[in-house]
Structure formats: C-alpha cells, structure tokens
Design a protein around this motif. Structure first.
Motif, short mmCIF file in Angstrom:
data_model
loop_
_atom_site.label_atom_id
_atom_site.label_comp_id
_atom_site.label_asym_id
_atom_site.label_seq_id
_atom_site.Cartn_x
_atom_site.Cartn_y
_atom_site.Cartn_z
N GLU A 1 0.84 -1.19 0.00
CA GLU A 1 0.00 0.00 0.00
C GLU A 1 0.88 1.24 0.00
OE1 GLU A 1 -2.45 -0.37 3.40
OE2 GLU A 1 -3.54 -2.10 2.63
N PRO A 2 0.32 2.37 -0.43
CA PRO A 2 1.13 3.60 -0.42
C PRO A 2 1.70 3.90 0.96
CG PRO A 2 -0.88 3.96 -1.66
CD PRO A 2 -1.00 2.61 -1.03
N ALA A 3 2.95 4.37 0.97
CA ALA A 3 3.63 4.78 2.19
C ALA A 3 3.84 3.63 3.18
CB ALA A 3 2.92 5.94 2.88
N THR A 4 3.87 2.41 2.66
CA THR A 4 4.31 1.29 3.49
C THR A 4 5.45 0.58 2.76
OG1 THR A 4 2.74 -0.27 2.50
CG2 THR A 4 2.01 0.91 4.46
N GLU B 1 8.31 0.50 10.79
CA GLU B 1 8.00 -0.92 10.59
C GLU B 1 6.53 -1.23 10.84
OE1 GLU B 1 9.69 -3.38 9.32
OE2 GLU B 1 11.48 -2.15 8.98
N GLY C 1 4.09 0.68 10.00
CA GLY C 1 3.25 1.25 8.95
C GLY C 1 2.37 2.39 9.40
#
Lengths: 464, 233
Positions: A148-151, A276, A278
């Motif tokens: 997913e975005p930004a993870t 880590e 998220g």
C-alpha cells in the motif's frame, strides 16, 4: 450495446468461477497429495474468501445554477432550441446512492482476487445512472504482493494485476464522500488491462500499466451530479429532464472491454519510507500516461461520443463547435505525495495533461486527522462513536484552452475552477459512519466573473 | 497483596517478605531516579518516573516465592491498569476486562508469548509467567493499549515516588546488581555493595515514545487495509 455490457458482467462471473475452480482443484490435489504435504503448505494453499456489502444513503442540497449557452440546439424535438448548462438536480434530496457487493479472495501473499459490483452507484453516473442494473466496478486477479502507499515492501519483488482496477496513482484512502477537481478530472474511474509493479528493495518502486484507457467525456464535479446521459439524452434535446450540469472534461468510466485499439501506456517511479508498523510514512510518486484518442467511443444514454467526437462536436449533430485540437494524443504527467503521521494523513496530486493539444493542469491536496474518542457507551460489546476525523481538501483546475468562436454547448469546459471541500467523518459503530461536508465550488467564467456551485452533503455509510 | 498487585514497593510487605526469607542482616538501599530528555539535556517531559521499577538482585541470588493468588491487570477505558506490573517469577496475572467492549490481550515477547483471544467484560483470563524479563502486552483491537510486565526473580523491588526517590528495604548485605527499568528507556544497571554510604543516583535517558511501534498479534500492521480503519470494533 446491451450485449457488450453484459459481457463485462460475464467476465467478472467467469473470473470468480475460475477462482472457485482453482480452489476446488487445489483442494483436490491437496487430498491426493495427502501426507506428502506439510500442514503449513496446505494452509497456504487454502483460499480465504471475504464477502461484504456496502450501502450509502445521503442527503444533499445542491445550489442551483443555470447558464444559457451561446448555441442553438436546432432542430430540437420539443421545439426548445436555447440550451443551458444547468445544475443536474438542484435543491434538497434524500437518496440511496450506493449498494455494492465486495468479494475478496486470497491464497496467502502470492495470489489475490477482488471484485466490486455496484447495484446502485449514483456517484458513478457515467454518463447515466439508468443504463445498468449491475455494474462491475472492479474485477482483478493479482499475482504477488502489492504494498500500500507509504508502506515498505517486504523485499524486492514484483506483482502483476490483470482485470479492471483503479489506477495506481489514484487516492484510495479517501476521507470525504465528495471528490476534488483533480480526482474527478483525471483518475476517478477504474480501467481495464494489466499493471506490473516492481519493488527494488524496500523503498524504491516502479509501476507499468497497459490499459484500454478511459474515454474523455464531461461531467459536473459536484458529488452526485454528472448525470450527463439519460435515455432521453440519446437524442438531441435542449431541455432534458436531468440537466447537463456545469461540466468539465474528465476520464470517464470504461463501459466495455475493448483491447483492439491503441492501449494507454502508463509508468510511474516512486520512493517510500515508513516505520516498521506502517503508522508513519511518506511516499512520493511521479507518473505518466499516454494514449491515442479514438475517433469516437460509444457511450450509453447520450448522443455525445467519447474522445475526439466530444472535442469535435458530436458527429452528425453540430457543426463548427470543435475545440482547437491538434493531433490525437492524450498525455499526462503527474506527481503524488502521501504522508501519514500518527492520526494525520495528507495527500497531494499535481497533473499536467494535454488532450489532443488542449492543455490543462490540476492540483489537489487533502488533509485529515483521525482522533480516537474515549469509551463512554457501547452496544453489542462494540464501542459507539469510536473515532472522529475532520478533513479538508483544496483542488484547482486550470484549463488553458479556449472555446470555439462558433459557439459551444458546453462553455464551462474552458473555465477555471477552485473547490474546497471540508467535512467531518464520525465513526458510529463497527462498519457504520456518518460524513458531513460542504463543497465550496467556485468557477471563473470566460469574462472573468466568478460563480459558485456549492453543495451540502451528509452520507451515512454502512459495510457488513 | 495489594502491594504485589500494584507493583509498588510497599515497605511493610517487603519487610514481611524479608522476614519470611530470613536474611541474616539487612539494610535499606536508597536513591533517586531522574528521567532525562534524549541526549541527557534536562528532565524528560511527559515521562512518568513513577512508572519506573528499581530492583536489587543479590549476587548470591534471592528467594522469591510467587504469590498464590493471581496478580491483576485490568482493561479500563481502552487502557491497561496498571500500565506497569512487577510479576514475581512463576506468578499468574489475571487480565480482567472492565470495559463493555471486546478486547484481545496478547504478547509476542520471547519466552512469554500469549494470546487470550477476544473476551468480554468480566473476570477475564489468566496467564502464568515463568521467564524473567520484560513482557510487552498489547490489545489486538486497540493499537494504543500498551502495558508492561516485568518478571523478576527477586523480592527487592520498588517504584519511585513522584520526586524520583526510592527505598528498597531489608536488602541483604553484600554485593549485587541494582537495575532501574522504565518503559521509555534502556535499563540502567550498577554493581554495588550494600550498605551504600550515599544514596544511589540513577540518571536514565528517555529514548522511546510512550506508545512503542508494534505490530498486531500476527505480525501485521494495525494500519493496513487501505488505512481505512472502517471496521474497527
């Protein structure tokens, strides 16, 4: 057309039958293999299905606007030749706007499938809400892990997604029910094709896509407006029951599966950082799309065709209403930023687009903050009112092209727009929330005058 | 038993324990704990020194018998109470739920991992702890619910007062190790001789946030699923 429409539904049905068959086969193989397989391996092959229903009911109050256009609809079947750009369905209304079935399946991390079928979706009027009983909004199979975005990606790897899915640069984590100008104009709807994602290490990633391309069409950017096609709009009529709306160009829904023509090719390059767990993360993506516009894309419920036919003026109906188009290429470049920090989430997107030489740019930014609320009352062992999330979104659309001198049925295509959406989403109970919002939607006419097309919206959302 | 449950070093109960243990001679070990901001620059803001635990481990070992009755940690208003609990090795802890909503208490700390599953308001469930060390306790439903169990093999422990001062009463004479533990700091230790001529000064640097980064019980982020925590119970 009805045949091609049902083809889409059948594709989705077949997709799930294939998945079900695959499941049955795997279970059979598992029985034959018997003791040879470890229990862990058997577990990973066992599919997990999840079915859910989503419904939305809303109250809205849309400001009325009516602009006489310098253009005659002649001949007109009812004798009315003066046309207007007019708010679709102004005033106060209560509507059941969405009823959707969602199906998810996965076989561990490596294989997943998703289906989303709308039985009602007034938001997706494209161009008409009356043309389909059931609309397959999404139907895809994915091999591999898509972070997913930004993870962070778990490791270097890739995924392949095939079917009908949302574009990779779209904001899927939305905090209001309305849409901004950019999210309406450029990537609101799903497209059909394939998407390849590549993670280079945990932070750098690339996306490539080949899809059939969403037809260029027109819609009003207000939340529930945009019903630019109804059965009575299949013929020329200056005064249909549902009005045109105050429209902008946008990438409309893919109505049919068509991979015979030129594909839209897209690519993106991004970098992401996250802790880590998220919770805190940032993601920056630059992307581009290109395709060749079709001469005409047939759309249900309207005599306008999509793509060049819309820009030229509908074939056989109008003359000398063509915008100053050059060539038949549609190109976009853009950039996204996602930022998550505790309860704060920010999303921003910039798009620079040329449609057959017609240039325009868009900028949109949304901020939301989610607050957990103290526990003071519970129902059925679940907290009542567990959280609240205020949100605000600003968006702007600059159209850098002019209307034809000979007049046009839709002068608003060249106007510039500014929109601010502000609201509050309140979690009521597990799976139920209420969103209250106001859209301050301003546009600047060709003569420099400013007008507003504002809207109040209250949406009760429920998901099983 | 309230002293055990509250993990605070009540002098009376410690005295009783020490009498049972029967040391030949005993002293008071006094000192202060200061929580410093990151980098040691000034006092830390927002970190509660009363949540620290000071414990003494005699070089020759200590005889600490776990209590018969379970210690108690409650869930109330989506928080653990107490947030910090000292657990004698081998003791049981009962995780009572006083909230009218479901909780799922778990830990993945090595040697002390457990998962109580969903449970409703009531007396809750019990878990025994045999491995000395820190047990980080979370709720699988509510990310911000955090608690700590400090499993120890010594009866000599206390929590500082609001001013950071502490007294470990009835400590046997001789060498040993003094440890100061706080959830937001690395453990502070000193090898000492009892009796000490002057009070011990432990200056501990706060290096971690109050809610530490953590995953749920199956190792996944609490914030996945499109970050749409729509289905939160």
């Amino acid at each position: 057309m009805a045949q091609s429409r049902s083809r889409e539904t059948w594709c989705a049905v077949l997709l799930f039958l294939c998945l079900a068959a695959s499941t049955a086969a795997q279970e059979g193989e598992g029985e034959q293999a018997g003791q040879a397989e470890s229990s862990g391996e058997a577990e990973s092959l066992r599919p997990r299905f999840h079915f859910s229903l989503e419904g939305k009911a809303n109250y809205r109050d849309s400001e009325a606007n009516r602009f006489q256009v310098p253009f005659d609809f002649d001949p007109s079947p009812n004798g009315v030749v003066r046309g207007f750009e007019e708010t679709v369905n102004s005033g106060s209304h209560f509507e059941v706007s969405t009823l959707t079935l969602l199906v998810d399946a996965d076989w561990g991390d490596g294989l997943a499938a998703h289906g989303k079928i709308d039985f009602i979706d007034l938001y997706d009027r494209n161009p008409t809400s009356t043309d389909k009983k059931a609309d397959v909004d999404e139907a895809w199979v994915r091999f591999g892990v898509e972070p997913e975005p930004a993870t962070l990606a778990p490791r270097t790897g890739l995924y392949l997604k095939i079917g009908k899915f949302s574009k990779f640069e779209r904001q899927d984590d939305r905090h209001l029910e309305s849409y901004g100008l950019v999210s309406t104009a450029f990537n609101r709807f799903e497209d059909s094709g394939a998407e390849l994602g590549l993670s280079l290490g945990r932070h750098v990633y690339a996306k490539l896509s080949a899809t059939q391309g969403n037809p260029v069409f027109i819609r009003d950017p207000n939340a529930l407006a945009g019903d630019n096609g109804t059965p009575d709009r299949s013929t020329l009529d200056a005064n249909p029951d549902l009005k045109s709306g105050i429209v902008i160009l946008y990438d409309a829904e893919v109505e049919d599966l068509d991979v015979d023509g030129d594909l839209e090719l897209g690519g993106g390059l991004g970098v992401r950082f996250s802790d880590e767990e998220g919770r805190n993360g940032v993601d920056v993506l630059v992307w581009s799309y290109q395709r060749t516009l079709a001469d005409r894309v047939k759309l249900e419920g309207t005599f306008y065709g999509g793509d060049l036919d819309l820009l030229n003026g509908p074939e056989g109906h109008f003359e000398d209403v063509s915008l100053a188009i050059r060539g038949d290429k549609k190109e976009e470049v853009g950039g996204n930023v996602w930022l998550y920090w505790g309860g704060l989430s920010l999303f921003a997107q910039y798009v620079d687009q040329e449609i057959a030489g017609l240039p325009r740019t868009g900028l949109e930014a949304e901020a939301a903050w989610r607050f957990e609320l103290p526990l003071w009352v519970a129902v059925g062992e679940r907290q009542l009112f567990p959280w609240i999330a205020p949100a605000v979104r600003w968006s702007r659309l600059d159209n850098d092209f002019r209307n034809p001198r000979g007049g046009t049925p839709a002068p608003s295509l060249t106007w510039d727009w500014d929109k601010i959406d502000a609201g509050l989403r309140l979690g009521i109970f597990q799976g139920i929330d209420l969103t209250l919002e106001y859209a301050d939607n301003k546009f600047i006419l060709g003569n420099g005058a400013e007008r507003e097309n504002n809207e109040y919206l209250a949406t009760l959302r429920w998901r099983s | 038993m309230s002293t055990w449950r509250r993990c605070a070093g009540g002098a009376e109960l410690l005295l009783a324990v020490l009498l049972l243990a029967g040391p030949a001679s005993a002293e008071d070990l006094r000192g202060t704990v200061q929580l410093l901001a990151k980098g040691g620059k000034g006092l830390a803001r927002g970190a509660d020194v009363r949540q620290a635990v000071v414990y003494w481990e005699p070089a020759g070992g200590a005889n600490a018998r776990p209590p018969e009755a379970p210690l108690l940690m409650k869930t109330r208003q989506k928080q653990f109470m107490p947030r910090m609990l000292v657990v004698p090795r081998g003791a049981r802890v009962r995780f009572a739920n006083e909230d009218p909503i479901l909780h799922n208490v778990f830990s993945v700390s090595p040697g002390s991992a457990f998962d109580l599953g969903f449970y409703r308001k009531g007396p809750g469930k019990e878990q025994r702890f045999n491995e000395p060390g820190v047990v980080r306790v979370f709720c699988n439903v509510h990310h911000d619910m955090v608690a700590y169990l400090l499993v120890v093999s010594t009866p000599y422990f206390a929590s500082p007062g609001p001013d950071g001062s502490f007294v470990l009463s009835g400590v046997p004479k001789g060498p040993g190790r003094l440890t100061v533990w706080h959830e937001q700091a690395d453990p502070w230790t000193a090898d000492l001789q009892v009796p000490q001529g002057t009070p011990v000064a432990a200056r501990v640097e706060v290096v971690r946030p109050r809610v530490p980064p953590h995953l749920n019980k199956v190792g996944e982020s609490y914030f996945k699923s499109g970050r749409d925590r729509y289905n939160q119970p």
